[in-house]
Design a protein around this motif. Structure first.
Motif, mmCIF file in Angstrom:
data_model
loop_
_atom_site.group_PDB
_atom_site.id
_atom_site.type_symbol
_atom_site.label_atom_id
_atom_site.label_comp_id
_atom_site.label_asym_id
_atom_site.label_seq_id
_atom_site.Cartn_x
_atom_site.Cartn_y
_atom_site.Cartn_z
ATOM 1 N N ARG A 194 77.862 -6.006 5.941
ATOM 2 C CA ARG A 194 77.510 -5.858 7.249
ATOM 3 C C ARG A 194 77.928 -6.517 8.096
ATOM 4 O O ARG A 194 77.197 -7.786 7.823
ATOM 5 C CB ARG A 194 76.348 -5.449 6.737
ATOM 6 N N ASN A 195 77.990 -6.494 9.050
ATOM 7 C CA ASN A 195 79.023 -7.662 10.281
ATOM 8 C C ASN A 195 77.689 -7.879 11.129
ATOM 9 O O ASN A 195 77.292 -6.807 11.805
ATOM 10 C CB ASN A 195 79.747 -6.814 11.296
ATOM 11 N N PRO A 196 77.472 -9.086 10.821
ATOM 12 C CA PRO A 196 76.243 -9.128 11.898
ATOM 13 C C PRO A 196 76.224 -9.052 13.205
ATOM 14 O O PRO A 196 75.661 -9.045 13.746
ATOM 15 C CB PRO A 196 75.637 -10.756 11.290
ATOM 16 N N ILE A 197 77.442 -9.165 13.945
ATOM 17 C CA ILE A 197 77.496 -9.651 14.798
ATOM 18 C C ILE A 197 77.580 -7.844 15.462
ATOM 19 O O ILE A 197 77.279 -7.114 16.295
ATOM 20 C CB ILE A 197 79.539 -9.330 15.121
ATOM 21 N N LEU A 198 78.131 -7.138 14.465
ATOM 22 C CA LEU A 198 77.732 -5.722 14.605
ATOM 23 C C LEU A 198 76.491 -4.965 15.834
ATOM 24 O O LEU A 198 76.103 -3.686 16.121
ATOM 25 C CB LEU A 198 78.559 -4.622 13.867
ATOM 26 N N ASP A 199 74.942 -6.138 14.823
ATOM 27 C CA ASP A 199 74.148 -5.303 15.718
ATOM 28 C C ASP A 199 73.843 -5.539 16.633
ATOM 29 O O ASP A 199 73.423 -4.589 17.902
ATOM 30 C CB ASP A 199 73.244 -6.488 14.746
ATOM 31 N N GLY A 213 93.972 -11.793 15.343
ATOM 32 C CA GLY A 213 93.584 -11.626 16.430
ATOM 33 C C GLY A 213 93.253 -10.288 17.163
ATOM 34 O O GLY A 213 92.349 -9.773 17.381
ATOM 35 N N HIS A 214 93.978 -9.262 16.296
ATOM 36 C CA HIS A 214 93.142 -7.941 16.083
ATOM 37 C C HIS A 214 92.292 -7.888 16.538
ATOM 38 O O HIS A 214 91.183 -6.068 17.063
ATOM 39 C CB HIS A 214 93.668 -6.554 15.916
ATOM 40 N N MET A 215 91.272 -8.571 15.576
ATOM 41 C CA MET A 215 89.761 -7.937 14.955
ATOM 42 C C MET A 215 88.905 -8.813 16.425
ATOM 43 O O MET A 215 87.930 -7.808 16.705
ATOM 44 C CB MET A 215 88.916 -8.839 13.990
ATOM 45 N N ALA A 216 89.513 -9.556 16.575
ATOM 46 C CA ALA A 216 88.971 -9.888 18.238
ATOM 47 C C ALA A 216 88.604 -9.130 19.215
ATOM 48 O O ALA A 216 87.486 -8.705 20.160
ATOM 49 C CB ALA A 216 89.430 -11.178 18.710
ATOM 50 N N LYS A 217 90.340 -8.613 19.639
ATOM 51 C CA LYS A 217 90.647 -7.654 20.268
ATOM 52 C C LYS A 217 89.213 -6.510 20.212
ATOM 53 O O LYS A 217 89.051 -6.221 20.873
ATOM 54 C CB LYS A 217 92.109 -7.171 20.347
ATOM 55 N N ALA A 218 89.102 -5.795 18.274
ATOM 56 C CA ALA A 218 88.412 -4.511 18.612
ATOM 57 C C ALA A 218 86.890 -5.073 19.168
ATOM 58 O O ALA A 218 86.666 -4.502 19.140
ATOM 59 C CB ALA A 218 88.910 -4.762 16.906
ATOM 60 N N ARG A 219 86.855 -6.119 19.100
ATOM 61 C CA ARG A 219 85.687 -6.127 19.168
ATOM 62 C C ARG A 219 84.845 -5.877 20.942
ATOM 63 O O ARG A 219 83.712 -5.506 20.582
ATOM 64 C CB ARG A 219 84.856 -7.735 18.420
ATOM 65 N N THR A 272 87.400 2.389 14.486
ATOM 66 C CA THR A 272 87.619 1.446 15.041
ATOM 67 C C THR A 272 88.606 0.600 14.659
ATOM 68 O O THR A 272 88.048 0.900 12.371
ATOM 69 C CB THR A 272 86.179 -0.096 15.601
ATOM 70 N N PRO A 273 89.563 -0.557 14.028
ATOM 71 C CA PRO A 273 89.489 -1.597 12.735
ATOM 72 C C PRO A 273 88.809 -1.830 12.858
ATOM 73 O O PRO A 273 87.856 -2.441 13.193
ATOM 74 C CB PRO A 273 90.641 -2.429 13.958
ATOM 75 N N GLY A 274 88.373 -2.607 11.109
ATOM 76 C CA GLY A 274 87.721 -3.265 10.396
ATOM 77 C C GLY A 274 87.392 -4.372 11.440
ATOM 78 O O GLY A 274 88.517 -5.294 11.574
ATOM 79 N N ILE A 275 86.222 -4.941 11.334
ATOM 80 C CA ILE A 275 85.667 -6.590 12.503
ATOM 81 C C ILE A 275 85.230 -7.197 10.888
ATOM 82 O O ILE A 275 84.217 -7.093 10.838
ATOM 83 C CB ILE A 275 85.124 -6.320 13.734
ATOM 84 N N LEU A 276 86.093 -8.381 11.276
ATOM 85 C CA LEU A 276 85.054 -9.459 10.602
ATOM 86 C C LEU A 276 84.007 -10.258 11.581
ATOM 87 O O LEU A 276 84.908 -11.092 12.758
ATOM 88 C CB LEU A 276 86.335 -10.399 9.066
ATOM 89 N N TRP A 277 83.085 -11.211 10.839
ATOM 90 C CA TRP A 277 83.263 -12.091 11.566
ATOM 91 C C TRP A 277 83.658 -13.773 11.468
ATOM 92 O O TRP A 277 84.718 -13.164 10.394
ATOM 93 C CB TRP A 277 81.347 -12.618 11.507
ATOM 94 N N PRO A 278 83.862 -14.376 12.794
ATOM 95 C CA PRO A 278 84.451 -15.387 12.729
ATOM 96 C C PRO A 278 84.222 -16.467 11.404
ATOM 97 O O PRO A 278 85.566 -17.039 10.411
ATOM 98 C CB PRO A 278 84.811 -16.176 13.917
#
Length: 292
Positions: A40-45, A8-14, A172-178
Motif C-alpha cells: 500500500r503506497n502511503p502517498i495514496l491516502d 519519472g513516469h511515476m511522478a507524472k502519474a501521481r 492508472t500506472p503503478g506508483i511507488l513512493w520515492p
C-alpha cells in the motif's frame, strides 16, 4: 541492501491521479495479498482522501488464506471495505462489484431523488506496480483490452475504459513512493516482483526469499530442492550455492537466484504472506507487524 525505484513516469502519474480523483465515484486500491500493508503506497491516502474505496487483495491464491482473512477483517475494522480476488482467474469479481454497488447506493439514491438519470459507476484503479491492475480490467471485459505483464511498469499512462453498462474504469500506472523508510519493505516488494529485476541484486533477493521460506514453508522448500534437514539449516549464501550446484548451474549463482525468485513468486514453494496482520487494531499510522 537499500532498494529505491521511482521512475519519472511515476511522478507524472501521481500528479494526474490527483487531478482526476474528483471525477470518480470510488477508488479500487489494488494490493498484493502477500503484502497487504507493504504494497500500500502511503502517498495514496492523501490523494484519495475521503473518497469511497475498496482495497482489493489480488493474487490471494498465492497468499496464506488464514492471513488473508485476518487482513480483510482488519481493514473492515478500520472502516475500509476489502475483497480478496484472483484477477487472473476471475475469482472474487462478483463480490467486488457487489461491494462497489453497496458502498455507492446512498449516492445513487440521492441522485435518483433529484431526478438524475442512473449511470455507470466511475471507478479509478490505483496501486503500486505489478499488483494486477491491467489483469483486473481484462477480466472485467473478458478480453485483452489492457496490456499486462508479470513485471512492474507495464501501464505507462492513464486510460478510461468502459466495461459494460455498470462500470467505467480509469486505469492508472503503478506508483511507488520515492523512498522506503523501512528497508524490509523494499525487500518484500522486490521478492514479490513490484520492482524491476534489472535494478536488483537478485542473489540478495533470492537469499532473502530462502530465509522467508525457511520460516513459512520449510517442508515445501526442502522438497522442492531435495534438501536434508541439515542442508535446510545452512546459511542462505551456502544454501544458494548448494541449490546452484544441485541444479547443475555450477558457479552460475545468478541463474540459480533467478530460478529461486521465480519459484517463490509463482507459488511453487507454497503460499505465503510476508505481512502478518496486527493482533490489535491500531490506527494505520501506528501499525507495527512482525515477521514470522
Amino acid at each position: 541492501m537499500t532498494i529505491q525505484w521511482f521512475p519519472g513516469h511515476m511522478a507524472k502519474a501521481r500528479r494526474q491521479v490527483t487531478e482526476k480523483i474528483k471525477l470518480v465515484d470510488i477508488v479500487f486500491e489494488l494490493v498484493d495479498a502477500r503484502l497487504p500493508l507493504s504494497s500500500r503506497n502511503p502517498i495514496l491516502d492523501e490523494i484519495i482522501g475521503e473518497k469511497p474505496r475498496i482495497i482489493i487483495l489480488n493474487k490471494s491464491d498465492l497468499a496464506d488464506p488464514l492471513e488473508t482473512k485476518k487482513w480483510v477483517a482488519y481493514f473492515n475494522d478500520q472502516g475500509i471495505a476489502a475483497v480478496p480476488i484472483v484477477a487472473q482467474e476471475g475469482t472474487g469479481m462478483k463480490q467486488l462489484m457487489g461491494k462497489a454497488k453497496e458502498l455507492l447506493q446512498p449516492k445513487f439514491d440521492r441522485r435518483a431523488a433529484k431526478g438524475i438519470k442512473p449511470r455507470a459507476i466511475r471507478a479509478m484503479s490505483i496501486g503500486i506496480p505489478n499488483v494486477g491492475k491491467s489483469t483486473l480490467i481484462n477480466r472485467f471485459v473478458k478480453k485483452n483490452i489492457a496490456q499486462t505483464g508479470n513485471k512492474p511498469g507495464v501501464t505507462k499512462a492513464q486510460q478510461w475504459l468502459k466495461l459494460g453498462k455498470e462500470l467505467e474504469l480509469l486505469d492508472t500506472p503503478g506508483i511507488l513512493w520515492p523512498k522506503f523508510e523501512d528497508p524490509e519493505i523494499g525487500k518484500k516488494l522486490a521478492l514479490t516482483g513490484a520492482i524491476k529485476d534489472t535494478i536488483l541484486q537478485l542473489d540478495e533477493i533470492a537469499m532473502y526469499g530462502l530465509e522467508e521460506m525457511k520460516i513459512r514453508n520449510p517442508e515445501m522448500l526442502a522438497k522442492r530442492y531435495r534438501l536434508t534437514e541439515e542442508e535446510l539449516n545452512l546459511e542462505s549464501p551456502d544454501l544458494l550455492m548448494l541449490i546452484s550446484e544441485r541444479k547443475g548451474y555450477k558457479d552460475d549463482y545468478t541463474r540459480a537466484a533467478e530460478l529461486i525468485v521465480f519459484e517463490i513468486r509463482s507459488g511453487k514453494i507454497g503460499k505465503y504472506t510476508l505481512d502478518i496482520a496486527p493482533v490489535s487494531l491500531p490506527k494505520r499510522q501506528d501499525i507495527k507487524w512482525e515477521n514470522r
